[in-house]
Design an enzyme around this catalytic site. Structure first.
Site, PDB file in Angstrom:
ATOM      1  N   LYS A 193      70.808  70.869  32.179  1.00 18.07           N
ATOM      2  CA  LYS A 193      72.139  71.350  32.564  1.00 18.07           C
ATOM      3  C   LYS A 193      73.155  70.326  32.070  1.00 18.07           C
ATOM      4  CE  LYS A 193      70.523  71.382  36.746  1.00 18.07           C
ATOM      5  NZ  LYS A 193      70.936  72.485  37.620  1.00 18.07           N
ATOM      6  N   ARG A 194      74.430  70.645  32.092  1.00 18.45           N
ATOM      7  CA  ARG A 194      75.455  69.676  31.684  1.00 18.45           C
ATOM      8  C   ARG A 194      75.329  68.445  32.553  1.00 18.45           C
ATOM      9  NH1 ARG A 194      79.766  71.233  28.209  1.00 18.45           N
ATOM     10  NH2 ARG A 194      80.406  69.077  28.542  1.00 18.45           N
TER      11      ARG A 194
ATOM     12  N   THR B 114      72.598  78.957  37.053  1.00 19.50           N
ATOM     13  CA  THR B 114      71.871  80.089  36.463  1.00 19.50           C
ATOM     14  C   THR B 114      70.576  79.585  35.825  1.00 19.50           C
ATOM     15  OG1 THR B 114      73.364  79.798  34.587  1.00 19.50           O
ATOM     16  CG2 THR B 114      73.817  81.662  36.049  1.00 19.50           C
TER      17      THR B 114
ATOM     18  N   HIS C 110      84.584  80.008  39.284  1.00 21.25           N
ATOM     19  CA  HIS C 110      83.262  79.428  38.999  1.00 21.25           C
ATOM     20  C   HIS C 110      83.123  77.991  39.481  1.00 21.25           C
ATOM     21  CE1 HIS C 110      81.964  82.652  36.154  1.00 21.25           C
ATOM     22  NE2 HIS C 110      83.254  82.753  35.943  1.00 21.25           N
TER      23      HIS C 110
ATOM     24  N   LYS D 269      75.745  67.086  39.759  1.00 23.23           N
ATOM     25  CA  LYS D 269      74.434  67.707  39.463  1.00 23.23           C
ATOM     26  C   LYS D 269      73.305  66.685  39.682  1.00 23.23           C
ATOM     27  CE  LYS D 269      76.523  70.926  36.132  1.00 23.23           C
ATOM     28  NZ  LYS D 269      76.106  72.287  36.520  1.00 23.23           N
TER      29      LYS D 269
ATOM     30  N   LYS E 219      66.604  81.184  35.638  1.00 26.56           N
ATOM     31  CA  LYS E 219      65.804  81.306  34.414  1.00 26.56           C
ATOM     32  C   LYS E 219      64.455  80.598  34.596  1.00 26.56           C
ATOM     33  CE  LYS E 219      70.191  81.224  31.972  1.00 26.56           C
ATOM     34  NZ  LYS E 219      71.229  80.315  31.415  1.00 26.56           N
TER      35      LYS E 219
HETATM   36  C1  LIG Z   1      89.191  73.703  31.953  1.00 26.86           C
HETATM   37  C2  LIG Z   1      87.870  73.051  31.725  1.00 26.86           C
HETATM   38  C3  LIG Z   1      86.760  73.839  32.359  1.00 26.86           C
HETATM   39  C4  LIG Z   1      85.912  74.587  31.539  1.00 26.86           C
HETATM   40  C5  LIG Z   1      84.879  75.301  32.124  1.00 26.86           C
HETATM   41  C6  LIG Z   1      84.722  75.274  33.494  1.00 26.86           C
HETATM   42  C7  LIG Z   1      83.622  76.111  34.067  1.00 26.86           C
HETATM   43  C8  LIG Z   1      84.100  76.843  35.269  1.00 26.86           C
HETATM   44  C9  LIG Z   1      82.507  75.293  34.434  1.00 26.86           C
HETATM   45  C10 LIG Z   1      81.260  76.131  34.620  1.00 26.86           C
HETATM   46  O1  LIG Z   1      80.610  76.459  33.669  1.00 26.86           O
HETATM   47  N1  LIG Z   1      80.963  76.439  35.893  1.00 26.86           N
HETATM   48  C11 LIG Z   1      79.647  76.961  36.155  1.00 26.86           C
HETATM   49  O2  LIG Z   1      79.712  78.395  36.109  1.00 26.86           O
HETATM   50  C12 LIG Z   1      78.412  78.950  36.281  1.00 26.86           C
HETATM   51  C13 LIG Z   1      78.527  80.462  36.079  1.00 26.86           C
HETATM   52  O3  LIG Z   1      79.141  81.047  37.168  1.00 26.86           O
HETATM   53  C14 LIG Z   1      77.821  78.581  37.647  1.00 26.86           C
HETATM   54  O4  LIG Z   1      76.520  79.102  37.727  1.00 26.86           O
HETATM   55  C15 LIG Z   1      77.802  77.068  37.824  1.00 26.86           C
HETATM   56  O5  LIG Z   1      77.391  76.748  39.127  1.00 26.86           O
HETATM   57  C16 LIG Z   1      79.188  76.494  37.549  1.00 26.86           C
HETATM   58  O6  LIG Z   1      79.176  75.071  37.576  1.00 26.86           O
HETATM   59  C17 LIG Z   1      85.559  74.545  34.311  1.00 26.86           C
HETATM   60  C18 LIG Z   1      86.601  73.810  33.716  1.00 26.86           C
END
Ligand SMILES: CCc1ccc([C@H](C)CC(=O)N[C@@H]2O[C@H](CO)[C@@H](O)[C@H](O)[C@H]2O)cc1
Length: 820
Positions: free
Chosen positions: A554-555, A660, A363, A560, A664
């Site tokens: 978004k975060r 995503t 992701h 971003k 939406k």
């Molecule tokens: C280990 C800490 C950590 C926790 C969560 C993440 C996620 C991968 C971050 C995340 O939410 N990525 C997002 O995933 C979405 C679903 O596929 C994508 O639509 C977003 O572009 C992506 O930033 C990375 C690192």
């Protein structure tokens, strides 16, 4: 009647009213006359869950009888939101329940608002997992989720007054009517200790993992109902429970409290969600959380597989396991431990089964988000797994050596063990080596994975890489969030789109229709009024629903580029004060920053400071308002998204894997301003150039610009408006009590700007002007917005799940027969 016949409770108003009234007495234990709104909410939830669990057991029987293949989704995060309305809707009893509650003198809408979000996730990854589970059930696939039952989910965000302060999310403080505690489903989870080798006369070596500490993983089941379908699947979340036996060492020393404290300590494993979504956490507790839920889930999966009468060789034919990013990647080593050490399979046989069972979704390309664990830590916490990872890596590098003899650099690049930086285990490499499929979450992202992060793996195994573009569930994000639009669509094109989102295309021929355009704009305005009321309630700021609502939710993350939108706000503000006539707009931000991410927290602070000045400047009035919506979460998103006119998807190209929120917002009729990044590209392909505002560098141009583009100072010298906006921020115009506050931000933009906010600014403001121009022409805007909705069917999570089912999981739907 056959004793094992499952009850089938009535779903009419009478039946529901009866169940709810019984539940408030028998389950909640309150006299209906004195029952509070929360009592009635619980009673209603119990009345629904008893109907859901009936269907859950029916579904389970059907799957067992039909000998289906199951998919298990392993995710550290599920950003579910509220469950009450979604469960009522998916069970098809929303309106009868509303009537039943009214008959009992209770307004369903007030009840719905009482529920806390189940915020067991950070952002995109967690919400995607929740959408996928809902779609698996809706389409009748045998799909289960596994995760952690955090006592504390995503923190609650407050601004005091400008900066983010995190408050614990004690979401279980009132208990949770939706969960079924399964005290019969407990598994021992080991940590630490050491490995003993046993050399058997027949030559093979067996390993036992001894001593160390043990905690129990107990299951909590959350039934997941399908929309308009009788299928109900299950989300099993694990909670850590202390084992019964005491560490007698402390006990005998009479240090009873210490002995108990020691126990309590073991239960902290599932206590809290790590609120980071972009930087690997690297904490020992995080690794223990990952292994805890993975081991419990795999033990449970194997137990079910064997209980259904299958042998282990049938595993890949009956079980698919999806790794939601690297967070559950230790599963590759854990399944090998269970198959080799516990079920005594040969290594090669076990490896073949494991690789054909696992698949891995990536992701993010952000290097800092890719998890790597120090070998020393893995060796101490999971000694047996470190041994297994060494073996896996050994066999893998043998293959590589064979394929690329003498190419030691490639060996080092591919190795699961990074021998540099103090020897670390690359969890992404373990996931790729241990899976038969690897996918990105949007076409550009998958292409970049194959060209950069996993280039060597792609050259080795091109057939393993597939793309599965994300999607969103139309049940929550359209039908529940936007009932007015749902109503309008129903009138115009019927309701089939709710089950097959491609049917939205039927709207296309009406895009020019004046009546539809008016009705569409009225729906949008009503949603904007609804949001304006919520914003007034939460922030005190008055919003004018007749100006453009320009939304970035978004975060908070540098890539971003919330800073790009903020510079535009400051630029507009300065020009309004200079008497320029600029198109009026409301700019709404929403999003949390990881507590340890100082730059992101700084961005929140400066946005709030700018907003405060802008919103209270009489020279501006209604022409510009800027709001930072506090504690952005799933339930607030479903109010904000239907009210948006413009969707800000302005990440530096090549950094947002998919997005995503973009889907939406477009499905709710917002027009997108975006870079050619992530799924924005596929949205552009679907809706057409005329219905989207694309700007900025492409991913290749960004790489080129990083190599030899002009530095920000040079660009600022060419753009006086931009330079003035940066000047205003860094000079403390918005922080009059402490002018120096944002000096660093000015320096950062002038001298670093790693995500090219300055470089893309001119193109961005040009795109914003294109949006202003079109927005001023309500007919043209309505047409473009209607075409947007009509052409977004592809971004249904149902299509995404079908892609996973056909390209990766090889599973088919098994709808529960109405007769059953
Ligand atoms: C280990 C800490 C950590 C926790 C969560 C993440 C996620 C991968 C971050 C995340 O939410 N990525 C997002 O995933 C979405 C679903 O596929 C994508 O639509 C977003 O572009 C992506 O930033 C990375 C690192």
């Amino acid at each position: 009647p056959e004793v094992t016949h499952l009850p089938n409770l009535p779903n009419d108003v009478e039946g529901l009213r009866q169940s709810i009234r019984d539940a408030v007495v028998r389950v909640v234990g309150e006299d209906p006359r004195q029952a509070t709104e929360r009592d009635w909410m619980e009673a209603l939830a119990f009345a629904i869950r008893e109907r859901m669990v009936e269907r859950r057991l029916l579904t389970r029987r059907q799957f067992a009888d039909e000998d289906v293949k199951r998919v298990y989704y392993l995710s550290m995060e599920y950003l579910i939101g509220r469950m009450l309305e979604a469960n009522l809707r998916n069970m098809g009893i929303l309106e009868p329940a509303r009537q039943a509650m009214a008959d009992l003198g209770v307004n369903l809408d007030t009840i719905l608002d009482l529920e806390d979000d189940a915020a067991l996730g950070n952002g995109g990854l967690g919400r995607l997992a929740a959408c996928i589970l809902e779609s698996l059930a809706t389409q009748g696939y045998p799909g289960y989720g596994y995760g952690i039952r955090y006592e504390f989910g995503m923190f609650r965000q407050e601004f005091e007054p400008y900066h983010q302060v995190e408050h614990p999310d004690n979401w279980l403080r009132y208990g949770n009517p939706w969960e079924f505690p399964r005290s019969d489903r407990k598994y021992p989870i080991h940590f630490y200790g050491h490995v003993v080798e046993h050399h058997h006369p027949r030559g093979e070596t067996r390993y036992t993992w001894e001593n160390g500490e043990e905690v129990l993983a107990m299951a909590y089941d959350y039934p997941t109902a399908g929309y308009g379908r009788r299928n109900v699947n299950n989300l099993r979340l694990w909670a850590a429970k202390a084992t019964r036996d005491f560490d007698l060492r402390y006990f005998n020393e009479g240090d009873y409290i210490r002995a108990v404290a020691d126990k309590a300590e073991s239960e902290t494993i599932s206590m809290v969600l790590y609120p980071n979504d972009a930087t690997a956490i690297g904490k020992e507790l995080r690794l223990k959380q990952e292994y805890f839920f993975v081991s419990a889930s795999l033990q449970d999966i194997l137990d079910r597989h064997l209980a259904l009468g299958y042998n282990l060789d049938a595993l890949p034919d009956k079980v698919a396991i999806q790794l939601n990013d690297t967070h559950p990647a230790i599963a590759v080593a854990e399944l090998m431990r269970l198959l080799v050490d516990c079920h005594e399979l040969s290594w090669d046989r076990a490896w073949d089964l494991a690789r054909r069972t696992f698949a891995y979704t990536n992701h993010t390309l952000m290097p800092e988000a890719l998890e790597t664990w120090p070998v020393e830590l893995m060796e101490r916490v999971l000694p047996r797994h470190m041994g297994i990872i060494y073996q896996i890596n050994h066999d893998f590098l043998e293959q590589v050596r064979h394929r690329y003899p003498g190419d030691n650099d490639r060996l080092a690049r591919l190795s699961i063990i990074d021998e540099q930086n103090g020897r670390r285990v690359r969890m992404a490499h373990l996931a790729v080596v241990g899976s038969h499929r690897v996918n990105g979450v949007a076409a550009l992202h998958t292409q970049l994975l194959q060209e950069t992060l996993f280039e060597d793996f792609y050259n080795l195994w091109p057939e393993r890489f597939v793309n599965v573009t994300n999607g969103v569930t139309p049940r929550l994000w359209m039908i529940q969030a936007n009932p007015a639009l749902t109503e309008l669509l129903g009138q115009r094109i019927g309701n089939d789109w709710q089950y097959d989102l491609d049917r939205l295309r039927a709207l296309e021929p009406y895009a020019h229709d004046a009546d539809l355009q008016k009705a569409f704009l009225d729906v949008k305005r009503a949603n904007k009024v609804r949001l304006a009321n919520l914003v007034r309630e939460r922030t005190g700021v008055e919003l004018n629903p007749d100006v453009m609502f320009d939304v970035q939710i978004k975060r908070i993350h540098e890539y971003k580029r919330q800073l790009l939108k903020l510079l535009h706000v400051v630029d507009l503000y300065r020009r309004i004060r200079a008497g320029e006539d600029v198109a009026p707009r409301v700019v709404l931000f929403g999003g949390k920053a990881a507590p340890g991410y100082a730059r992101a927290k700084g961005i929140i602070q400066v946005i709030n400071e700018v907003a405060d000045i802008v919103n209270h400047d009489p020279a501006v009035g209604d022409r510009l308002k800027c709001v930072f919506f506090p504690n952005y979460e799933v339930s607030s998103a479903s109010i904000i998204i239907p009210a948006a006119d413009v969707s800000e998807q302005i990440s530096t190209a090549g950094f947002e894997a998919s997005g995503t929120g973009n889907m939406k917002l477009a499905l709710n009729g917002a027009l997108t301003i975006g870079t050619l990044d992530g799924a924005n590209i596929e949205i552009r392909d679907a809706v057409g150039e005329e219905s989207i505002f694309i700007f900025g560098m492409t991913a290749d141009e960004v790489v080129e610009h990083r190599r030899n583009g002009p530095n920000p100072e040079a660009i600022l010298a060419q753009q006086p408006n931009l330079a003035a906006a940066v000047e205003m921020i860094e000079s403390g115009f918005f922080t009059c009590d402490d002018p120096g506050t944002h000096g660093d931000l000015g320096r950062y933009l002038r001298h670093e700007d790693p995500f090219f906010v300055i470089a893309d600014y001119a193109a961005y403001t040009e795109a914003c002007e294109r949006a202003d121009t079109l927005y001023a022409d309500r007919t043209a805007w309505a047409e473009a917005a209607i075409l947007n909705v009509a052409r977004m069917g592809y971004f249904s999570i149902d299509r995404t799940v079908r892609d996973y089912a056909n390209q990766i999981w090889d599973i088919i739907p098994e709808p529960v027969a109405p007769s059953r």
